[in-house]
Design a protein around this motif. Structure first.
Motif, PDB file in Angstrom:
ATOM      1  N   LEU A  15      86.421 103.428  -3.227  1.00 23.40           N
ATOM      2  CA  LEU A  15      87.177 104.523  -3.514  1.00 23.40           C
ATOM      3  C   LEU A  15      88.543 104.552  -3.019  1.00 23.40           C
ATOM      4  O   LEU A  15      89.664 104.800  -3.748  1.00 23.40           O
ATOM      5  N   ILE A  16      88.836 103.669  -1.784  1.00 19.37           N
ATOM      6  CA  ILE A  16      90.355 103.621  -1.318  1.00 19.37           C
ATOM      7  C   ILE A  16      90.968 102.713  -2.293  1.00 19.37           C
ATOM      8  O   ILE A  16      92.211 102.824  -2.567  1.00 19.37           O
ATOM      9  N   LYS A  17      90.385 101.515  -2.656  1.00 15.80           N
ATOM     10  CA  LYS A  17      91.067 100.534  -3.449  1.00 15.80           C
ATOM     11  C   LYS A  17      91.236 101.047  -4.827  1.00 15.80           C
ATOM     12  O   LYS A  17      92.500 100.790  -5.568  1.00 15.80           O
ATOM     13  N   LYS A  18      90.147 101.404  -5.439  1.00 18.03           N
ATOM     14  CA  LYS A  18      90.348 101.635  -6.978  1.00 18.03           C
ATOM     15  C   LYS A  18      90.308 103.282  -7.345  1.00 18.03           C
ATOM     16  O   LYS A  18      90.643 103.361  -8.478  1.00 18.03           O
ATOM     17  N   GLY A  19      90.269 104.091  -6.540  1.00 19.47           N
ATOM     18  CA  GLY A  19      90.202 105.483  -6.834  1.00 19.47           C
ATOM     19  C   GLY A  19      89.275 106.151  -7.530  1.00 19.47           C
ATOM     20  O   GLY A  19      89.246 107.221  -7.759  1.00 19.47           O
ATOM     21  N   ASN A  20      88.293 105.195  -7.881  1.00 18.33           N
ATOM     22  CA  ASN A  20      87.137 105.659  -8.913  1.00 18.33           C
ATOM     23  C   ASN A  20      87.781 106.569 -10.123  1.00 18.33           C
ATOM     24  O   ASN A  20      88.116 105.981 -10.954  1.00 18.33           O
ATOM     25  N   ALA A  21      87.707 107.873  -9.995  1.00 16.75           N
ATOM     26  CA  ALA A  21      88.208 108.703 -11.052  1.00 16.75           C
ATOM     27  C   ALA A  21      89.713 108.620 -11.078  1.00 16.75           C
ATOM     28  O   ALA A  21      90.228 109.562 -12.051  1.00 16.75           O
ATOM     29  N   HIS A  22      90.301 108.309 -10.188  1.00 23.39           N
ATOM     30  CA  HIS A  22      91.863 108.416 -10.100  1.00 23.39           C
ATOM     31  C   HIS A  22      92.663 107.054 -10.264  1.00 23.39           C
ATOM     32  O   HIS A  22      91.977 106.043 -10.215  1.00 23.39           O
ATOM     33  N   THR A  26      98.269 100.601  -7.036  1.00 20.27           N
ATOM     34  CA  THR A  26      98.819  99.500  -7.912  1.00 20.27           C
ATOM     35  C   THR A  26      99.020  99.744  -9.299  1.00 20.27           C
ATOM     36  O   THR A  26     100.199  99.421  -9.989  1.00 20.27           O
ATOM     37  N   ASP A  27      98.223 100.588  -9.845  1.00 18.62           N
ATOM     38  CA  ASP A  27      98.516 100.937 -11.600  1.00 18.62           C
ATOM     39  C   ASP A  27      99.671 101.807 -11.760  1.00 18.62           C
ATOM     40  O   ASP A  27     100.529 101.941 -12.518  1.00 18.62           O
ATOM     41  N   ALA A  28      99.692 102.690 -10.555  1.00 21.82           N
ATOM     42  CA  ALA A  28     100.844 104.117 -10.682  1.00 21.82           C
ATOM     43  C   ALA A  28     102.162 103.257 -10.568  1.00 21.82           C
ATOM     44  O   ALA A  28     103.008 103.980 -11.211  1.00 21.82           O
ATOM     45  N   HIS A  54     105.792 107.309   1.985  1.00 21.05           N
ATOM     46  CA  HIS A  54     105.077 108.183   2.843  1.00 21.05           C
ATOM     47  C   HIS A  54     103.674 107.548   2.814  1.00 21.05           C
ATOM     48  O   HIS A  54     102.920 107.807   4.091  1.00 21.05           O
ATOM     49  N   LEU A  55     102.940 107.120   1.982  1.00 21.69           N
ATOM     50  CA  LEU A  55     101.645 106.537   1.881  1.00 21.69           C
ATOM     51  C   LEU A  55     101.648 105.421   2.806  1.00 21.69           C
ATOM     52  O   LEU A  55     100.578 105.173   3.364  1.00 21.69           O
ATOM     53  N   ARG A  56     102.767 104.532   2.644  1.00 20.95           N
ATOM     54  CA  ARG A  56     102.816 103.373   3.612  1.00 20.95           C
ATOM     55  C   ARG A  56     102.639 103.897   5.147  1.00 20.95           C
ATOM     56  O   ARG A  56     101.775 103.441   5.776  1.00 20.95           O
ATOM     57  N   PHE A  57     103.532 104.793   5.322  1.00 21.32           N
ATOM     58  CA  PHE A  57     103.549 105.162   6.818  1.00 21.32           C
ATOM     59  C   PHE A  57     102.310 105.894   7.395  1.00 21.32           C
ATOM     60  O   PHE A  57     101.784 105.616   8.390  1.00 21.32           O
ATOM     61  N   THR A  58     101.704 106.753   6.551  1.00 22.09           N
ATOM     62  CA  THR A  58     100.548 107.626   6.746  1.00 22.09           C
ATOM     63  C   THR A  58      99.491 106.775   6.747  1.00 22.09           C
ATOM     64  O   THR A  58      98.613 107.158   7.740  1.00 22.09           O
ATOM     65  N   GLN A  59      99.199 105.965   6.089  1.00 18.50           N
ATOM     66  CA  GLN A  59      97.912 105.242   5.963  1.00 18.50           C
ATOM     67  C   GLN A  59      98.111 104.325   7.329  1.00 18.50           C
ATOM     68  O   GLN A  59      96.877 104.058   8.128  1.00 18.50           O
ATOM     69  N   TRP A  60      99.140 103.717   7.590  1.00 16.22           N
ATOM     70  CA  TRP A  60      99.363 103.013   8.748  1.00 16.22           C
ATOM     71  C   TRP A  60      98.957 103.741  10.088  1.00 16.22           C
ATOM     72  O   TRP A  60      98.236 103.360  10.789  1.00 16.22           O
ATOM     73  N   ASP A  61      99.581 104.972  10.160  1.00 11.59           N
ATOM     74  CA  ASP A  61      99.116 105.965  11.100  1.00 11.59           C
ATOM     75  C   ASP A  61      97.948 106.182  11.229  1.00 11.59           C
ATOM     76  O   ASP A  61      97.222 106.211  12.410  1.00 11.59           O
ATOM     77  N   ILE A  62      97.024 106.428  10.118  1.00  7.54           N
ATOM     78  CA  ILE A  62      95.607 106.625  10.124  1.00  7.54           C
ATOM     79  C   ILE A  62      94.767 105.301  10.694  1.00  7.54           C
ATOM     80  O   ILE A  62      93.879 105.455  11.582  1.00  7.54           O
ATOM     81  N   VAL A  63      95.406 103.979  10.275  1.00  6.09           N
ATOM     82  CA  VAL A  63      94.552 102.907  10.792  1.00  6.09           C
ATOM     83  C   VAL A  63      94.745 102.674  12.183  1.00  6.09           C
ATOM     84  O   VAL A  63      93.782 102.527  12.926  1.00  6.09           O
ATOM     85  N   HIS A 140      94.449 111.670   0.490  1.00  6.42           N
ATOM     86  CA  HIS A 140      95.546 111.540   0.683  1.00  6.42           C
ATOM     87  C   HIS A 140      96.227 110.722  -0.246  1.00  6.42           C
ATOM     88  O   HIS A 140      97.390 110.953  -1.126  1.00  6.42           O
ATOM     89  N   ASN A 141      95.819 109.529  -0.500  1.00  3.32           N
ATOM     90  CA  ASN A 141      96.307 108.518  -1.678  1.00  3.32           C
ATOM     91  C   ASN A 141      96.282 109.202  -3.059  1.00  3.32           C
ATOM     92  O   ASN A 141      97.176 109.023  -4.041  1.00  3.32           O
ATOM     93  N   ALA A 142      95.186 109.554  -3.119  1.00  4.53           N
ATOM     94  CA  ALA A 142      94.985 110.246  -4.702  1.00  4.53           C
ATOM     95  C   ALA A 142      95.992 111.488  -4.935  1.00  4.53           C
ATOM     96  O   ALA A 142      96.592 111.206  -5.873  1.00  4.53           O
TER      97      ALA A 142
END
Length: 159
Positions: A15-22, A26-28, A54-63, A140-142
């Motif tokens: 789900l995180i890597k490929k987005g499933n329905a999203h 990497t493609d975007a 924003h995606l970079r920072f927020t994901q880092w914060d969550i990790v 968040h990423n989607a």
């Protein structure tokens, strides 16, 4: 017979890597002309670069939050958004994308290492669990990847 916890971890990673329905990030951002990275569209408060950062920072914060007690997140929302810049170097752009991938791998390792604790609330925070943080990253990423695609469409840079 499969291990249900391993199956859940595999689904979360996918789900995180490929987005499933999203569309995955990497493609975007693939083949985005460099001159459009920092371009704003009238009526929208951010550029594609600001969304990626924003995606970079927020994901880092969550990790970081998911890793151990004691992590202090910045003030919301100001601490999560970079200032607008019009020219985004390849170094800055590629560095952000590499950090996103690196932090995802760190998080995937955490999911695998703590598969038995997916739903167990962290001893810190306010009830968050590893499962909840995984869903937060994916959700968040989607959301923001969708915004990247809308910006690309408005900039005539998406098919």
């Amino acid at each position: 017979m499969t291990n249900k916890k391993t199956d859940v971890v595999t689904e979360l990673v996918t789900l995180i890597k490929k987005g499933n329905a999203h569309v995955p990030l990497t493609d975007a951002v693939a083949d985005l002309p460099a001159e459009l990275r920092g371009k704003k569209v009238r009526g929208l408060p951010y550029s594609i670069w600001q969304l990626v950062d924003h995606l970079r920072f927020t994901q880092w914060d969550i990790v970081e939050f998911s890793t151990a007690e004691g992590h202090e997140s910045p003030e919301w929302p100001a601490g999560y958004w970079s200032e607008h810049i019009t020219e985004v170097s390849d170094e800055l752009w590629n560095g952000a994308l590499q950090q996103i991938a690196k932090d995802q791998e760190r998080f995937f390792k955490l999911l695998k290492d703590r598969a038995d604790e997916l739903l167990q609330p962290f001893p810190w925070g306010s009830g968050q669990s590893l499962f909840r943080e995984a869903v937060l990253i994916a959700d968040h990423n989607a959301y923001h990847v969708g915004e990247i695609i809308v910006l690309r469409r408005l900039l005539d840079a998406w098919e």
